[in-house]
Design a protein around this motif. Structure first.
Motif, PDB file in Angstrom:
ATOM      1  N   VAL A 218       0.943  -1.143   0.014  1.00 35.73           N
ATOM      2  CA  VAL A 218      -0.092   0.018   0.019  1.00 35.73           C
ATOM      3  C   VAL A 218       0.804   1.314  -0.047  1.00 35.73           C
ATOM      4  O   VAL A 218       0.604   2.103  -0.662  1.00 35.73           O
ATOM      5  N   ALA A 219       1.909   1.254   0.895  1.00 37.16           N
ATOM      6  CA  ALA A 219       2.773   2.441   0.807  1.00 37.16           C
ATOM      7  C   ALA A 219       3.341   2.721  -0.414  1.00 37.16           C
ATOM      8  O   ALA A 219       3.684   3.690  -0.602  1.00 37.16           O
ATOM      9  N   GLU A 220       3.949   1.575  -1.052  1.00 33.61           N
ATOM     10  CA  GLU A 220       4.713   1.852  -2.266  1.00 33.61           C
ATOM     11  C   GLU A 220       3.547   2.350  -3.469  1.00 33.61           C
ATOM     12  O   GLU A 220       3.962   3.182  -4.310  1.00 33.61           O
ATOM     13  N   ASP A 221       2.468   1.862  -3.241  1.00 25.99           N
ATOM     14  CA  ASP A 221       1.435   2.397  -4.455  1.00 25.99           C
ATOM     15  C   ASP A 221       1.143   4.020  -4.171  1.00 25.99           C
ATOM     16  O   ASP A 221       1.105   4.549  -5.037  1.00 25.99           O
ATOM     17  N   LEU A 222       0.996   4.309  -3.135  1.00 28.08           N
ATOM     18  CA  LEU A 222       0.834   5.890  -2.539  1.00 28.08           C
ATOM     19  C   LEU A 222       2.075   6.694  -2.946  1.00 28.08           C
ATOM     20  O   LEU A 222       1.973   7.657  -3.504  1.00 28.08           O
ATOM     21  N   HIS A 223       3.134   5.938  -2.859  1.00 31.32           N
ATOM     22  CA  HIS A 223       4.474   6.675  -3.094  1.00 31.32           C
ATOM     23  C   HIS A 223       4.791   6.651  -4.545  1.00 31.32           C
ATOM     24  O   HIS A 223       5.119   7.802  -5.089  1.00 31.32           O
ATOM     25  N   ARG A 224       4.376   5.772  -5.181  1.00 33.71           N
ATOM     26  CA  ARG A 224       4.499   5.880  -6.830  1.00 33.71           C
ATOM     27  C   ARG A 224       3.590   6.987  -7.583  1.00 33.71           C
ATOM     28  O   ARG A 224       3.802   7.576  -8.236  1.00 33.71           O
ATOM     29  N   ARG A 225       2.200   6.899  -6.830  1.00 30.29           N
ATOM     30  CA  ARG A 225       1.282   8.236  -7.227  1.00 30.29           C
ATOM     31  C   ARG A 225       1.839   9.503  -6.912  1.00 30.29           C
ATOM     32  O   ARG A 225       1.641  10.262  -7.572  1.00 30.29           O
ATOM     33  N   SER A 226       2.515   9.558  -5.823  1.00 28.46           N
ATOM     34  CA  SER A 226       3.054  10.944  -5.568  1.00 28.46           C
ATOM     35  C   SER A 226       4.181  11.405  -6.495  1.00 28.46           C
ATOM     36  O   SER A 226       4.587  12.490  -6.443  1.00 28.46           O
ATOM     37  N   GLN A 227       4.844  10.426  -7.170  1.00 26.82           N
ATOM     38  CA  GLN A 227       5.751  10.850  -8.116  1.00 26.82           C
ATOM     39  C   GLN A 227       5.365  11.162  -9.546  1.00 26.82           C
ATOM     40  O   GLN A 227       5.941  11.954 -10.267  1.00 26.82           O
ATOM     41  N   TRP A 228       4.215  11.132  -9.757  1.00 28.88           N
ATOM     42  CA  TRP A 228       3.531  11.528 -11.294  1.00 28.88           C
ATOM     43  C   TRP A 228       3.463  12.858 -11.226  1.00 28.88           C
ATOM     44  O   TRP A 228       3.031  13.581 -10.142  1.00 28.88           O
ATOM     45  N   PRO A 229       3.958  13.660 -12.179  1.00 31.97           N
ATOM     46  CA  PRO A 229       3.720  15.011 -12.303  1.00 31.97           C
ATOM     47  C   PRO A 229       2.453  15.845 -12.266  1.00 31.97           C
ATOM     48  O   PRO A 229       1.455  15.076 -12.551  1.00 31.97           O
ATOM     49  N   LEU A 230       2.305  16.980 -11.972  1.00 29.95           N
ATOM     50  CA  LEU A 230       1.253  17.745 -12.053  1.00 29.95           C
ATOM     51  C   LEU A 230       0.645  17.938 -13.506  1.00 29.95           C
ATOM     52  O   LEU A 230       1.510  17.862 -14.732  1.00 29.95           O
ATOM     53  N   VAL A 231      -0.438  18.669 -13.601  1.00 26.38           N
ATOM     54  CA  VAL A 231      -0.817  19.060 -15.059  1.00 26.38           C
ATOM     55  C   VAL A 231       0.151  20.118 -15.555  1.00 26.38           C
ATOM     56  O   VAL A 231       0.681  20.861 -14.855  1.00 26.38           O
ATOM     57  N   GLY A 232       0.588  19.802 -17.014  1.00 24.66           N
ATOM     58  CA  GLY A 232       1.366  20.924 -17.572  1.00 24.66           C
ATOM     59  C   GLY A 232       2.562  20.266 -17.518  1.00 24.66           C
ATOM     60  O   GLY A 232       3.306  20.810 -18.408  1.00 24.66           O
ATOM     61  N   GLY A 233       2.982  19.282 -17.161  1.00 30.17           N
ATOM     62  CA  GLY A 233       4.304  18.410 -17.124  1.00 30.17           C
ATOM     63  C   GLY A 233       4.838  18.310 -15.808  1.00 30.17           C
ATOM     64  O   GLY A 233       4.369  18.658 -14.992  1.00 30.17           O
ATOM     65  N   PRO A 234       6.113  17.739 -16.066  1.00 34.80           N
ATOM     66  CA  PRO A 234       6.728  17.725 -14.560  1.00 34.80           C
ATOM     67  C   PRO A 234       7.098  18.992 -13.956  1.00 34.80           C
ATOM     68  O   PRO A 234       7.329  20.091 -14.536  1.00 34.80           O
ATOM     69  N   VAL A 235       7.133  18.915 -12.524  1.00 35.61           N
ATOM     70  CA  VAL A 235       7.342  19.962 -11.918  1.00 35.61           C
ATOM     71  C   VAL A 235       8.742  20.685 -12.080  1.00 35.61           C
ATOM     72  O   VAL A 235       9.543  19.528 -11.914  1.00 35.61           O
ATOM     73  N   PRO A 236       9.052  21.690 -12.284  1.00 39.37           N
ATOM     74  CA  PRO A 236      10.238  22.207 -12.652  1.00 39.37           C
ATOM     75  C   PRO A 236      11.396  22.191 -11.512  1.00 39.37           C
ATOM     76  O   PRO A 236      11.183  23.256 -10.516  1.00 39.37           O
ATOM     77  N   HIS A 237      11.937  21.088 -11.210  1.00 48.04           N
ATOM     78  CA  HIS A 237      13.112  21.091 -10.221  1.00 48.04           C
ATOM     79  C   HIS A 237      14.212  20.329 -10.590  1.00 48.04           C
ATOM     80  O   HIS A 237      14.105  19.181 -11.615  1.00 48.04           O
ATOM     81  N   GLY A 238      15.362  20.494 -10.322  1.00 48.10           N
ATOM     82  CA  GLY A 238      16.688  20.054 -11.023  1.00 48.10           C
ATOM     83  C   GLY A 238      17.425  18.914  -9.853  1.00 48.10           C
ATOM     84  O   GLY A 238      16.728  18.701  -9.052  1.00 48.10           O
ATOM     85  N   ARG A 239      18.554  18.881 -10.371  1.00 50.98           N
ATOM     86  CA  ARG A 239      19.568  17.849  -9.693  1.00 50.98           C
ATOM     87  C   ARG A 239      19.610  18.418  -8.178  1.00 50.98           C
ATOM     88  O   ARG A 239      19.753  17.491  -7.672  1.00 50.98           O
TER      89      ARG A 239
END
Length: 276
Positions: A218-239
Motif C-alpha cells: 500500500v505504501a509503495e502504491d501511494l509513493h508511486r502516485r506521489s511521483q507522477w507530475p502535475l498538469v502541464g508536465g513535470p514540476v520544474p526542479h533540478g538535480r
C-alpha cells in the motif's frame, strides 16, 4: 506478436481435431496382459493392458511433471508497463492527453495487446482513465491531490518508522546504507525517473523490516502516485532538489540507527512530501 499468441490457441489446420485411440478388442487385452507379465509385472489388473494402449496412468506408474510453457507476452507487457510508468514520471505522457494502444504499440514496436494490458493496469493504479473507442487519458492532477497523498503516506510511514527506530538493531540500518547511497547516485544523474525508482526501492526496504507485506504494498502504491507530475508536465526542479531529497535518506538511516524518534518523525513527515 499477436501471431505468436494465436499459435498457442490451436494448430491452424482446418478440420483438425483430437484423435481418439482405437479401443482394444478382448483378444488384444489378453495379449497385452501377457506382454505386461513378461515385462516384469509393471502393469497389473484387468484393465492394465487397455490403459497402456490408451496412454493412461496406472497406480504403479509415476506421473511425469508437465513443463510450464514460457509465455512471452507477459514479459513484454511488464516491459511496456515499466516504460509507460517512466513516461508518466518524466512527463512524456502528458496529463489530459488521450493515447491509443495501437499508436503506442507502433512507437514501441509491439502489437496493441500488451500496451492495452499495461494501460489497463495503469487505470487500476489511477494513472489513466479509459476513454471508450479512443484509448486512455492521463489523469490531470493538482496540488491538492499531492498534499493528500503526502498526508496519507505520513499516516502510514511515521508510526511504522518510529516503531522500527525503537526495535531494529543499529546494524540492520547499516545494511541499508548502500540503498541510500544508490539514491544519491540516481539523484546526481538528474533523471527524475531513475531517482523515482531508486527512491521507492529504499523506502520499500526500510518499511519491509516491519514484516507486513500488505503495508509495504500500500505504501509503495501511494509513493508511486506521489511521483507522477502535475498538469502541464513535470514540476520544474533540478538535480539539486533531487540531491537534497536523497541526502535525507542518509540522515534518516542515522536517526533510525541512533533511535532518535524525534528526528525520525520530523524527517519522515518532510520526506513524504518529496521534492516539489
Amino acid at each position: 506478436m499477436e501471431r505468436s499468441a494465436q499459435g498457442f490457441a490451436g494448430t491452424g489446420i482446418p478440420g483438425a481435431g483430437p484423435r481418439v485411440p482405437a479401443q482394444p478388442r478382448v483378444g488384444d487385452r489378453d495379449r497385452d496382459r501377457g506382454r505386461s507379465a513378461a515385462a516384469g509385472g509393471r502393469l497389473s489388473g484387468p484393465d492394465s493392458g487397455a490403459a497402456a494402449v490408451r496412454g493412461e496412468h496406472t497406480h504403479s506408474e509415476t506421473p511425469f511433471p508437465r513443463p510450464r510453457p514460457v509465455v512471452q507476452r507477459s514479459s513484454v507487457r511488464g516491459q511496456i508497463l515499466d516504460a509507460l510508468r517512466t513516461a508518466l514520471v518524466t512527463g512524456e505522457l502528458k496529463p489530459g492527453e488521450v493515447y491509443s494502444a495501437p499508436a503506442l504499440g507502433e512507437q514501441f514496436g509491439v502489437s496493441a495487446t500488451p500496451v492495452r494490458e499495461a494501460m489497463q493496469q495503469l487505470a487500476l493504479e489511477g494513472a489513466v482513465e479509459v476513454v471508450p473507442n479512443r484509448g486512455f487519458r492521463v489523469i490531470v492532477r493538482g496540488t491538492r491531490e499531492l498534499t493528500e497523498l503526502a498526508e496519507v503516506r505520513a499516516l502510514i510511514e511515521v508510526p511504522v518508522m518510529l516503531r522500527l527506530a525503537r526495535t531494529v538493531p543499529a546494524e540492520r540500518w547499516t545494511e541499508l546504507r548502500p540503498l541510500a547511497e544508490a539514491t544519491v547516485r540516481a539523484a546526481a544523474s538528474g533523471c527524475r525517473a531513475t531517482y523515482a525508482e531508486s527512491d521507492r526501492a529504499f523506502h520499500r526496504a526500510v518499511l519491509g523490516l516491519c514484516g507486513n507485506d500488505q503495508l509495504v504494498s500500500v505504501a509503495e502504491d501511494l509513493h508511486r502516485r506521489s511521483q507522477w507530475p502535475l498538469v502541464g508536465g513535470p514540476v520544474p526542479h533540478g538535480r539539486a532538489d533531487l540531491m537534497a531529497d536523497a541526502a535525507q535518506h542518509l540522515t534518516l538511516l542515522e536517526a533510525l540507527g541512533a533511535g532518535d524518534v524525534d528526528v525520525v518523525q520530523a524527517l519522515v513527515r518532510e520526506h513524504c512530501a518529496g521534492p516539489r
